[in-house]
Design an enzyme around this catalytic site. Structure first.
Site, PDB file in Angstrom:
ATOM      1  N   THR A   1       0.809  -1.219   0.000  1.00 27.14           N
ATOM      2  CA  THR A   1       0.000   0.000   0.000  1.00 27.14           C
ATOM      3  C   THR A   1       0.839   1.265   0.000  1.00 27.14           C
ATOM      4  O   THR A   1       0.433   2.293  -0.548  1.00 27.14           O
ATOM      5  CB  THR A   1      -0.951  -0.005   1.224  1.00 27.14           C
TER       6      THR A   1
ATOM      7  N   SER B   1       1.168  -7.337  -0.936  1.00 24.91           N
ATOM      8  CA  SER B   1       1.627  -8.341   0.025  1.00 24.91           C
ATOM      9  C   SER B   1       0.727  -9.559   0.087  1.00 24.91           C
ATOM     10  O   SER B   1       1.155 -10.624   0.535  1.00 24.91           O
ATOM     11  CB  SER B   1       1.792  -7.734   1.424  1.00 24.91           C
TER      12      SER B   1
ATOM     13  N   ASP C   1      -0.523  -6.863   4.752  1.00 30.28           N
ATOM     14  CA  ASP C   1      -1.266  -8.118   4.897  1.00 30.28           C
ATOM     15  C   ASP C   1      -0.401  -9.264   5.396  1.00 30.28           C
ATOM     16  O   ASP C   1      -0.838 -10.067   6.229  1.00 30.28           O
ATOM     17  CB  ASP C   1      -1.907  -8.517   3.564  1.00 30.28           C
TER      18      ASP C   1
END
Length: 329
Positions: A16, A60, A93
């Protein structure tokens, strides 16, 4: 040597922190290179001399244990003589899994700090730049020497073995599942507790084994365990209730897996605290341990699985595995 003289290598993997929202779909997608990300944070040059290497640009959720192992090998093979610390940018994640694997594969006694973002790079309140700056501050600090891999998010510092993501979207999504963060960054200064982290290194050439995770629910039976046998899995991680207890209906199936020589690791679905021998009965932790199930200590299922992949890849016996997991008790 002051921090400005230190050389910090930033290795970007995506996530992100390097994403922006698509103008049509509104969804976050990979958009920013590692060098562009760093170039947008001029404050970094006041902290240390920065180098940037782009390992990947991958969300991820697409990260695999094999990719994590390649990242570990990539770091290990770098010429470390002129580098004082490392910062890894990573999606949130699977950040806790990558941090854990690096902590137990990379044998480099220099700070390695992992960071990321909970909001995209084009968000009004993007947290990526501040997180990256904080991670560089931490990696350049004398106070983080010899502490193993750390995760730096929202100006807090966590041990790789303990950090977990506990919220889907909040900026303070990361916490420790044991005793809390070990430090904070405030006004460019690192404030940290004097703690130690297990630095058990596994020389594993492969993490491609088939290891499943199952979460216990009330009244579950052994159907899943029977399916696992049919699928010829290499290992199983079980998220039990509370202290680690499992439904009575699952016990027979778990015993069968152990009898077939499949390592079974017991965690708690609460994701906080330690597995403890608090309750009796067939589904209690004491009985499960006597049946040959391995207790994970404080490791959450994601990390218990990564460790099992490493140990299987390195050829550890089940008894040797049991000894390793005791390091986390």
């Amino acid at each position: 040597m002051n921090n400005v003289q230190k050389n910090i290598l930033i290795i970007t993997t995506g996530g992100t922190i390097a994403m922006q929202r698509d103008s049509v779909t509104g969804e976050l997608t990979q958009a920013i290179s590692g060098k562009s990300l760093v170039a947008g944070i001029p404050q970094l040059e006041h902290v240390a001399s920065i180098q940037v290497k782009e390992f990947s640009n991958t969300p991820s959720e697409y990260m695999t244990p094999s990719m994590m192992l390649r990242l570990a090998q990539y770091i290990q093979e770098i010429d470390h003589s002129s580098i004082h610390g490392y910062v890894i940018t990573h999606g949130t994640d699977t950040m806790e899994e990558t941090a854990f694997l690096l902590n137990h594969v990379v044998n480099v006694d220099k700070p390695i700090c992992i960071t990321g973002a909970m909001r995209g790079a084009d968000a009004l309140s993007a947290d990526g730049p501040a997180n990256l700056l904080a991670a560089v501050v931490a990696a350049a600090s004398e106070k983080t020497q010899h502490m193993g891999v750390l995760v730096v998010m929202n100006n807090e510092i966590f041990l790789a073995d303990e950090v977990i993501k506990s919220h889907t979207t909040a900026s303070d999504a990361f916490c420790s599942n044991v005793l809390g963060s070990i430090g904070k960054i405030f006004e460019g200064e690192v404030y940290i507790r004097n703690v130690k982290q297990n630095k058990f290194i596994v020389a594993s050439p492969d993490v491609g084994s088939n290891v499943w995770i199952v979460t216990c629910g009330a009244g579950m039976d052994s159907t899943f365990c029977e399916s696992a046998l049919t699928a010829a899995i290499d290992g199983l991680v079980v998220e039990g209730f509370g202290c680690g207890n499992v439904p009575l209906g699952m016990v027979k199936g778990l015993r069968k897996l152990v009898q077939e020589g499949i390592p079974v690791i017991l965690c708690s679905r609460t994701h906080h605290g330690y597995i403890t021998k608090e309750y009796g009965g067939e589904g209690g932790v004491s009985a499960l341990e006597k049946d040959g199930i391995i207790l994970s200590g404080h490791l959450v299922s994601s990390k218990a699985r990564i460790l099992l992949l490493l140990l299987i890849g390195a050829g550890y016996s089940i008894n040797e595995m049991r000894t390793v997991y005791k390091l986390f008790s």
